[in-house]
Design a protein around this motif. Structure first.
Motif, PDB file in Angstrom:
ATOM      1  N   TYR A1282       0.822  -1.209   0.000  1.00 56.25           N
ATOM      2  CA  TYR A1282       0.000   0.000   0.000  1.00 56.25           C
ATOM      3  C   TYR A1282       0.859   1.263   0.000  1.00 56.25           C
ATOM      4  O   TYR A1282       0.336   2.356   0.159  1.00 56.25           O
ATOM      5  N   ASP A1283       2.171   1.088  -0.172  1.00 58.00           N
ATOM      6  CA  ASP A1283       3.073   2.238  -0.277  1.00 58.00           C
ATOM      7  C   ASP A1283       2.787   2.954  -1.597  1.00 58.00           C
ATOM      8  O   ASP A1283       2.810   2.335  -2.667  1.00 58.00           O
ATOM      9  N   LYS A1284       2.454   4.254  -1.491  1.00 53.67           N
ATOM     10  CA  LYS A1284       2.110   4.991  -2.709  1.00 53.67           C
ATOM     11  C   LYS A1284       3.288   5.098  -3.671  1.00 53.67           C
ATOM     12  O   LYS A1284       3.119   5.276  -4.873  1.00 53.67           O
ATOM     13  N   ASN A1285       4.490   5.018  -3.126  1.00 48.13           N
ATOM     14  CA  ASN A1285       5.698   5.048  -3.960  1.00 48.13           C
ATOM     15  C   ASN A1285       6.187   3.622  -4.147  1.00 48.13           C
ATOM     16  O   ASN A1285       6.919   3.072  -3.320  1.00 48.13           O
ATOM     17  N   ALA A1286       5.767   2.973  -5.251  1.00 48.43           N
ATOM     18  CA  ALA A1286       6.092   1.566  -5.483  1.00 48.43           C
ATOM     19  C   ALA A1286       7.599   1.343  -5.608  1.00 48.43           C
ATOM     20  O   ALA A1286       8.139   0.346  -5.131  1.00 48.43           O
ATOM     21  N   LYS A1287       8.286   2.300  -6.251  1.00 47.07           N
ATOM     22  CA  LYS A1287       9.742   2.146  -6.416  1.00 47.07           C
ATOM     23  C   LYS A1287      10.432   2.123  -5.067  1.00 47.07           C
ATOM     24  O   LYS A1287      11.349   1.339  -4.826  1.00 47.07           O
ATOM     25  N   ASN A1288       9.986   2.977  -4.182  1.00 44.80           N
ATOM     26  CA  ASN A1288      10.569   3.042  -2.844  1.00 44.80           C
ATOM     27  C   ASN A1288      10.362   1.725  -2.104  1.00 44.80           C
ATOM     28  O   ASN A1288      11.289   1.198  -1.467  1.00 44.80           O
ATOM     29  N   ALA A1289       9.158   1.148  -2.194  1.00 44.03           N
ATOM     30  CA  ALA A1289       8.883  -0.137  -1.553  1.00 44.03           C
ATOM     31  C   ALA A1289       9.732  -1.234  -2.170  1.00 44.03           C
ATOM     32  O   ALA A1289      10.272  -2.098  -1.468  1.00 44.03           O
ATOM     33  N   GLY A1290       9.898  -1.182  -3.507  1.00 41.91           N
ATOM     34  CA  GLY A1290      10.704  -2.191  -4.191  1.00 41.91           C
ATOM     35  C   GLY A1290      12.166  -2.123  -3.770  1.00 41.91           C
ATOM     36  O   GLY A1290      12.814  -3.154  -3.558  1.00 41.91           O
ATOM     37  N   LYS A1291      12.685  -0.898  -3.646  1.00 46.67           N
ATOM     38  CA  LYS A1291      14.087  -0.730  -3.228  1.00 46.67           C
ATOM     39  C   LYS A1291      14.307  -1.284  -1.827  1.00 46.67           C
ATOM     40  O   LYS A1291      15.339  -1.891  -1.525  1.00 46.67           O
ATOM     41  N   LYS A1292      13.338  -1.054  -0.928  1.00 46.16           N
ATOM     42  CA  LYS A1292      13.446  -1.593   0.430  1.00 46.16           C
ATOM     43  C   LYS A1292      13.556  -3.116   0.392  1.00 46.16           C
ATOM     44  O   LYS A1292      14.383  -3.723   1.089  1.00 46.16           O
ATOM     45  N   LEU A1293      12.735  -3.736  -0.463  1.00 42.35           N
ATOM     46  CA  LEU A1293      12.746  -5.195  -0.547  1.00 42.35           C
ATOM     47  C   LEU A1293      14.060  -5.695  -1.148  1.00 42.35           C
ATOM     48  O   LEU A1293      14.640  -6.691  -0.678  1.00 42.35           O
ATOM     49  N   GLU A1294      14.537  -5.003  -2.161  1.00 35.22           N
ATOM     50  CA  GLU A1294      15.821  -5.405  -2.771  1.00 35.22           C
ATOM     51  C   GLU A1294      16.959  -5.260  -1.764  1.00 35.22           C
ATOM     52  O   GLU A1294      17.874  -6.100  -1.718  1.00 35.22           O
ATOM     53  N   THR A1295      16.911  -4.222  -0.967  1.00 38.51           N
ATOM     54  CA  THR A1295      17.934  -4.033   0.072  1.00 38.51           C
ATOM     55  C   THR A1295      17.894  -5.172   1.072  1.00 38.51           C
ATOM     56  O   THR A1295      18.952  -5.643   1.541  1.00 38.51           O
TER      57      THR A1295
END
Length: 1519
Positions: A1282-1295
């Protein structure tokens, strides 16, 4: 009981039964007497009784208390004083000699408990109060002279008229003899005694040519407590003695002619039974009638020598034969000097006798009384017509078949219940015939026993009183396999009389106030004792014969019944309330002629072709959760019976602020009153409905129109105007309050489909839901949707329209949230509305005084604050602020201001004001007569639908608010509230007590919530917050108020809990702890109360922490703070272990434990031992290993074990919160909100709160970083979607993935970490599908094989959920046997775990959240998160929610393209899909259980994944 005194040595021996006898004798109600027997009130205790005991323990009211204590005090007057009071008492004997009362000084005082009265009488209702302790006796009439009345009886202690002389030859003279001692004589002596009295009296009557009766068993003088003429009765074991006594005629009368004449004139003795309610022994009055016919006694003077038994000779001797005559009430001999004149006067007497006999033989025409008028007055209490303002209770025995054709009048009476003594009534009697037209609930006496000690409201609800007529089979029921069987009279008295007494007492003392109902006795067959007992009980409980009516076709049946009923009610009073020898057919016609509603066995509903269909009354009654509005609504009203006054009352009630009734619209349509203004909101609503109903193709089968209105702005009127207008076009109904959703759904469907063959072409049903909470409406919509799906009705067919009418202080804001379906009604008038209101006001002023249309007047001004302020100021300037009426105004204003829909019953008001409402058959002197002019202006009378008890409230909420505001300028609101809850009369008043205490409870507990339309959120009840903020010494006053409320509400645990919250909020922690412990002692397993105990310690710990002066305190300085924190954690853990009850979705204490734990860790890191450069690592070592720094070893000796377990317990708490948030949709009920002590973020945004806490509680390892990035548990991972910034959520997961080795093996990770890892993989694939960090589906399946699906070591629900996602086959035949086994076991385990989790939760609370759906793509792309579907649904939040509920989402083009339809089949009401080639099958749970087709069908559906297993959506039967 014998003779005893309240003084001296005999007094202590008085038993409680003696006391009970005396209490009955002075008119104390039976319910109080029973209670005193239970409390073992004996003679000694009686002398020490005080008001508090009588009021609180016994439950007596002031009038009865005052009366009892006065009578008790009179008993304690010294004996000498009583002797003086009685010294002038005297009486006369039968022979004319003066006779004085026995010397009181010589004889012990007669106890007031010597005998019991014939009936109970409420002394407060009596116009005369006796000044002594003697029983007030009732007068009665004689048996008809010289007639055999087999059903005639006397009642013990009733009093016959004084003995009389011969004023009229045909009217008999009377003489009494008690025989109270003589009846014990042997036969010979008794015969002589009787003969001497009878023959002397007979001789006198024959000489006087006058009829006469001599009575044995009647007091002939004043003696002790007995009155002259009092019926005492004597045993008549040998009746032959009284018959044989006449054999002395031949020995005693002079000559054979006189003997023959005496035989002709003296009738044989008649034995009249004496009824004694207090004794089962039979006693009798023996009467001899003397009838000296003219043709027998003419020209004769009779002589008799009365027999005497000589004790000396043991023989009977006759005295000298002499003539006797009557002088007044005495029977002396004719004096020698007067004998000649007496003989000369016989000729005149003979002539008078002949004339009297000839006159008495002439028949006179008896016009009788006007029975129609009498019947109308008895049944309506003096009104001109019968409406629903009174309830009726019918008591009846068996009706004959001919009677059953004449009971229509009963069908249209407002029947509350029927006491039926006919065991065959259901199969062949009144009950069966009544049920043909009305719905009833069939009960036995035991159903009213209330063994579970339910409150009045719960009894009413459980028996459905006020909804359906309660038919009580009082003597069992034939042809019924369960319940009671009929029994004979004696068995009934032994086994069921007490049960009947309880039922009558419950109805009269707990449910229906006196004067609100009439009891009708239908005597249609031979009278038996149980029916009479029913009369006795009602007579006693209703304090007399008012509101009792008796109907009997047969004079003989009535005679027998009345002779038995006179034990309670004198015959003269019975005649006043009885209609005798009026055929039931005449009764039926007469009553129907005064009933406001005419006989209408069926009503009409609209049908699709523009025509009408009928619905029978009995069919409509079955839909008792709905108030159906028919096309011909109100057409059953007899307009000719409604006079102008009644119509004006109906109209003015509405314009004074009363709720509008359908009759208002009906009268307006008939032009019998003015038209009702149509506000702008009404026109807007009609436009919305036009668009919904007349659309070619419905958007969804269930639509809704919301009306949000300011309290008192007319929103309810607008809603009802809409139903009235649309009743010809669609089927309309109002949903009654407090009905189960399943019942409402069932009845709404039946209403829609009534008399229709094609269920897909029915007219829609317009349902009005007033002031229902959002959860109720959502659940109703869901259930209606399930039914539509089950019946395979096309989604494009409009089935139901929900007209939702809700109060809101911010109705315009609510309207903006969903403008396409919402209308706002406010106090503000538009220009057009002002013009209409102004015009209407001028019309009303011509018809009514301004005072009678006050609310309309205020509304015409748009409820301008200045106008209301001036109005209230002028009103309050005129009143006396010291009167009880003004006090009552303060109470009502306080409740109306703070508690929605609150009221005070009229019965409570009367009790508070110390007035008794007086009733008689011609007039009702209403409570309103006692009100001041100002009170009449501002009070509006209501008739609550829930209790049907008349009540009052202020005419408008804004007026109540202004009254309270102005009154509290001189008297603070805290003082008004304290006065209210200290009024024991109000608090303990029995009628409507549950509702009244519910309002008081809400006054102190209910918080304001913006989500409910309140102006703002409050931490405590608005009253408590006002007192704290405004009143001088506010906090202490608020505390005092809460303490008083706690006592007034019977030590309410939740009031104690709220008091603890109030105290800890103001840092009074010791007191808060005391009250939290008090609440816990009352409800030791209540999660909210136990959580509050933890909150006390939590706030205490925070306070100690925040006020600590040292930045780096020493270990010794920290012990109190650590101890408080650990006590808080222990309290929260105790709460976590308690069973969760139905209304609680989640134990809040996990949040509290994490809060305190995190703060404690922060505090520990600041202790000087751990605040240096190496301190953090040393703290971790202390917390996670056996290591204990020397500096803390001794000071923290008590805490080491708990502190070292802190990390583990906090991790468990976080996992529990995470898992629960993963399972269920997050919501909280309105009731729970009042008790919830959590912070707002924990309540409304738990996922955000959890993420913050995880960041604070991160281990110094790889998981620490994962936690901080949001990958620490399932809930925080799901929140990334539900993070409005999908890229930001994706980067967190990749990290997160960069923290793990590239060649990861399943045994490299702990189970929890592995679960989080795989969840992160699925999340990353949904958020950034092309990421280089993604693993293949096969690799994730390989990693997840470590999870255990069976046995004690079974993995967590999150791990099992992953298995269902990963191993679900893309096609049924592609899955291996091993994978099939893993999938089957995982889903089976998930379903079992979820059932365990749901077993203590209500249906609403256990709504499982669906996280993922099965897509058409392959690999990891087959898993689609719910968020991807929600992106395709357009519109505001409320509209999107409706699309989910209505199933529109599954018709959206993008969703159809994205998701895969799975094939399956239904079998035995279960849904299955095939898995693998071995015939294995998986049970799929329908998201809406009712959507499953009936029978065994092949189906397709969309598949969803949840922690409950796999779910089916949009189930469609395959053609």
């Amino acid at each position: 009981m014998g003779r005893c005194s309240l003084h001296g040595p005999t007094y202590p021996r008085l038993h409680k039964s003696h006391v009970s006898s005396w209490l009955r004798s002075i008119g104390i109600k039976e319910v109080h007497i029973i209670k005193m027997e239970e409390e073992e009130v004996t003679g000694p205790i009686l002398t020490t009784l005080h008001q508090d005991f009588l009021r609180k323990t016994i439950g007596m009211k002031s009038g009865q208390i005052e009366h009892l204590l006065k009578k008790r005090d009179e008993l304690l007057i010294p004996k000498q004083q009583k002797i003086k009071q009685k010294s002038d008492l005297s009486g006369k004997s039968r022979d004319g000699k003066k006779e004085t009362v026995e010397d009181i000084g010589q004889e012990p005082q007669l106890s007031p408990f010597h005998h019991k009265p014939e009936h109970k009488k409420n002394p407060t209702d009596s116009s005369e109060n006796t000044s002594s302790t003697e029983v007030t006796l009732s007068f009665c009439d004689y048996r008809k002279f010289d007639q055999d009345e087999k059903d005639f009886r006397y009642v013990k202690h009733h009093v016959l008229p004084p003995e009389t002389g011969t004023e009229n030859m045909m009217v008999p003279c009377h003489e009494y003899k008690s025989l109270e001692i003589a009846y014990k004589l042997d036969s010979k002596r008794l015969q002589v005694k009787v003969a001497s009295e009878v023959l002397r009296f007979a001789c006198a009557c024959m000489n006087m040519r006058a009829n006469g009766t001599i009575h044995f068993g009647i007091m002939d003088k004043v003696k002790g407590t007995h009155k002259h003429g009092e019926i005492i009765g004597i045993p008549a074991n040998n009746r032959e003695d009284f018959v044989d006594a006449l054999d002395y005629i031949e020995r005693c009368f002079k000559g054979s002619n006189q003997q023959s004449d005496a035989r002709s004139c003296i009738r044989h003795p008649r034995f009249i039974e004496v009824l004694d309610k207090e004794s089962s022994g039979n006693t009798w009055v023996i009467e001899y009638d003397i009838v000296p016919k003219a043709n027998i006694v003419k020209d004769k003077l009779y002589y008799v020598g009365v027999p005497k038994f000589s004790e000396k000779d043991k023989k009977v001797k006759c005295e000298e034969k002499i003539p006797y005559y009557r002088v007044g009430a005495n029977t002396p001999r004719v004096p020698e000097d007067d004998l000649v004149p007496f003989i000369q006067g016989l000729r005149e007497k003979d002539q008078q006798r002949e004339e009297a006999e000839s006159t008495s033989n002439e028949t006179t025409l008896d016009f009788g009384e006007d029975q129609k008028r009498k019947l109308a007055i008895l049944l309506t209490c003096g009104k001109k017509h019968m409406d629903n303002s009174l309830f009726y209770i019918v008591v009846t025995n068996k009706l004959q078949p001919a009677h059953l054709d004449n009971i229509s009048f009963l069908v249209h009476m407002n029947l509350f219940c029927v006491f039926d003594f006919d065991p065959d009534s259901k199969t062949s009697g009144l009950c069966g015939r009544y049920k043909e037209q009305k719905v009833t609930n069939l009960h036995f006496l035991d159903d009213y026993a209330n063994d579970n000690k339910l409150g009045d409201t719960n009894i009413i609800n459980s028996l459905q009183l006020f909804e359906r007529t309660s038919w009580i089979f009082c003597n069992g029921r034939n042809n019924f396999p369960g319940g009671e069987q009929p029994c004979d009279e004696k068995t009934w008295i032994k086994t069921r009389k007490r049960k009947l007494k309880k039922v009558v007492s419950l109805i009269c003392n707990e449910i229906l106030p006196r004067g609100s109902f009439v009891v009708l006795f239908l005597l249609m067959s031979e009278t038996e004792q149980p029916l009479v007992e029913n009369f006795h009980e009602f007579y006693a409980e209703m304090s007399g014969h008012e509101f009792l009516t008796v109907l009997s076709e047969s004079k003989e049946i009535y005679k027998k019944w009345s002779s038995l009923a006179q034990v309670s009610c004198p015959i003269s009073d019975l005649k006043e309330i009885s209609i005798v020898e009026m055929p039931l057919s005449h009764v039926d016609a007469t009553v129907q002629s005064i009933q406001l509603l005419k006989n209408q066995p069926r009503r009409t509903l609209p049908v699709p072709n523009g025509g009408l269909c009928f619905i029978k009354s009995v069919e409509e009654s079955m839909l008792d959760s709905l108030e159906v509005i028919s096309v011909d609504q109100c057409d059953d009203i007899k307009l000719e019976l409604m006079n102008e006054e009644k119509m004006e009352q109906t109209e003015s009630y509405f314009y004074r602020g009363g709720k509008i009734n359908w009759i208002n619209f009906w009268l307006a349509d008939k032009h019998k009153c003015g038209m009702i203004i149509e506000r702008d909101a009404y026109k807007e609503a009609n436009t919305l409905l036009d668009n919904i109903v007349y659309r070619n193709k419905a958007k969804r089968p269930i639509e809704s129109v919301n009306i949000y209105h300011h309290p008192g702005s007319g929103g309810s009127t607008v809603a009802r105007q809409i139903l009235w207008r649309w009743r010809n076009k669609v089927r309309c109904a109002v949903v009654k309050q407090g009905k189960e959703i399943t019942t409402v759904c069932e009845h709404a469907v039946k209403l829609r489909e009534h008399d229709e063959t094609d269920k897909s072409k029915c007219l829609p049903v317009l349902l009005l839901l007033e002031d229902y909470n959002k959860d109720y409406i959502d659940d109703l919509r869901r259930q209606l949707g399930n039914v539509i799906a089950t019946k395979k009705i096309s989604p494009s067919v409009l089935c139901f329209i929900l007209l939702i009418c809700s109060r809101s202080n911010d109705s315009e804001r609510m309207c903006r949230a969903l403008p396409s379906q919402t209308i706002a009604v406010t106090h503000k008038l538009s220009a057009e509305e002002k013009r209409q209101f102004s015009k209407k006001l001028e019309q009303l002023k011509l018809q009514f005084e301004p005072d009678f249309i006050l609310t309309f007047l205020l509304m015409s001004e748009g409820y301008q604050p200045s106008y209301i302020e001036d109005f209230v100021k002028n009103l309050l300037d005129k009143i006396d602020h010291s009167t009880p009426i003004t006090r009552l105004i303060r109470f009502v204003a306080l409740l109306n201001c703070y508690v929605d829909d609150s009221y005070i019953s009229v019965s409570h008001c009367e009790a508070s004001l110390g007035i008794t409402t007086h009733f008689d058959k011609a007039q009702y002197h209403a409570f309103v007569d006692h009100l001041s002019e100002e009170a009449r202006l501002i009070f509006i009378h209501l008739n609550q639908s829930s209790t049907h008890i008349p009540s009052i409230q202020i005419i408008h909420p804004l007026v109540a608010e202004e009254i309270l505001s102005q009154l509290s300028a001189n008297l603070p609101q805290s003082d008004i509230a304290m006065d209210l809850i200290s009024d024991k009369v109000l608090i303990n008043h029995r009628f409507d007590r549950d509702e009244f205490l519910k309002f008081i409870r809400a006054l102190f507990i209910r918080r304001n919530k913006k989500s409910r339309g309140d102006p703002k959120d409050t931490t405590f009840s608005p009253l408590i917050e006002h007192v704290c903020d405004v009143d001088k010494g506010g906090v202490q006053k608020a505390v005092d108020l809460m303490k008083a409320a706690y006592i007034a509400l019977g030590k309410d645990a939740h009031v104690a809990q709220q008091l603890a919250r109030l105290l800890y909020t103001h840092n009074r922690f010791e007191e808060a702890l005391e009250w939290a412990e008090e609440a816990k002692s009352l409800l030791p397993y209540d999660t909210f109360i136990l959580d509050t105990l933890g909150q006390v310690y939590k706030r205490w710990f925070y306070h100690l922490y925040d006020t600590l002066e040292e930045k780096e305190p020493s270990p010794e300085r920290c012990t109190e703070i650590i101890s408080t924190a650990l006590k808080g954690i222990s309290a929260f853990r105790a709460s976590e272990k308690t069973p969760i009850y139905d209304t609680v979705s989640f134990n809040n204490s996990y949040y509290g434990e994490v809060d305190v734990g995190c703060r404690l860790l922060k505090f520990l890191s600041g202790v000087d031992v751990f605040s240096n450069a190496t301190g953090k690592s040393e703290l971790m070592q202390y917390l996670l290993t056996d290591y204990i720094p020397a500096e803390v070893k001794a000071p923290w000796q008590k805490f080491h074990q708990q502190l070292k377990g802190l990390q583990r317990s906090l991790s468990q708490a976080l996992e529990y919160i995470s898992e629960d948030l993963s399972y269920f949709q997050t919501d909280i009920s309105e009731d729970d909100e009042e008790l919830d002590a959590r912070d707002p973020e924990q309540v409304y945004n738990p996922r955000k709160w959890l993420t913050k806490k995880i960041e604070k509680l991160s281990p110094f390892q790889r998981r620490m970083r994962a936690y901080k990035l949001g990958g620490g548990n399932v809930t925080s991972i799901l929140s990334l979607f539900y993070d409005k910034n999908a890229k930001n959520a994706g980067k967190k997961l990749e990290t997160i993935f960069s923290l793990y080795p590239k060649n990861l093996m399943w045994n490299d990770l702990e189970p929890t970490e592995l679960t989080n890892f795989i969840f992160c993989q699925i999340a990353l694939n949904c958020i950034l599908p092309g990421s280089s960090k993604l693993l293949s589906l096969q690799k994730l399946q390989e990693l997840s094989r470590r999870f255990v699906t069976k046995g004690k070591q079974m993995s967590s629900a999150s791990a099992l959920f992953l298995l269902s996602l990963l191993f679900w086959p893309e096609t049924c035949n592609e899955v291996t046997h091993n994978d099939t086994e893993i999938l089957l076991c995982a889903i089976d385990a998930l379903q079992r775990l979820c059932e365990q989790k749901n077993q203590h939760k209500s249906q609403r609370k256990s709504r499982i959240a669906t996280h993922f759906f099965l897509a058409k793509a392959r690999g990891l792309n087959k898993i689609v998160h719910k968020g991807a579907i929600e992106k395709e649904i357009k519109g505001p939040l409320s509209e999107r929610k409706l699309k989910w509920l209505g199933g529109e989402v599954w018709k959206t083009k993008q969703v159809v393209q994205l998701l895969k339809r799975v094939e399956g089949w239904t079998e035995n009401e279960n849904l299955f899909v095939k898995c693998g080639s071995g015939g294995s099958k998986i049970r799929v749970i329908p998201r809406y259980s009712s959507s499953l087709p009936h029978g065994n069908e092949k189906v397709t559906f969309y598949l969803g994944f949840s922690f409950d297993g796999v779910l089916a959506f949009d189930i469609q039967v395959m053609e």
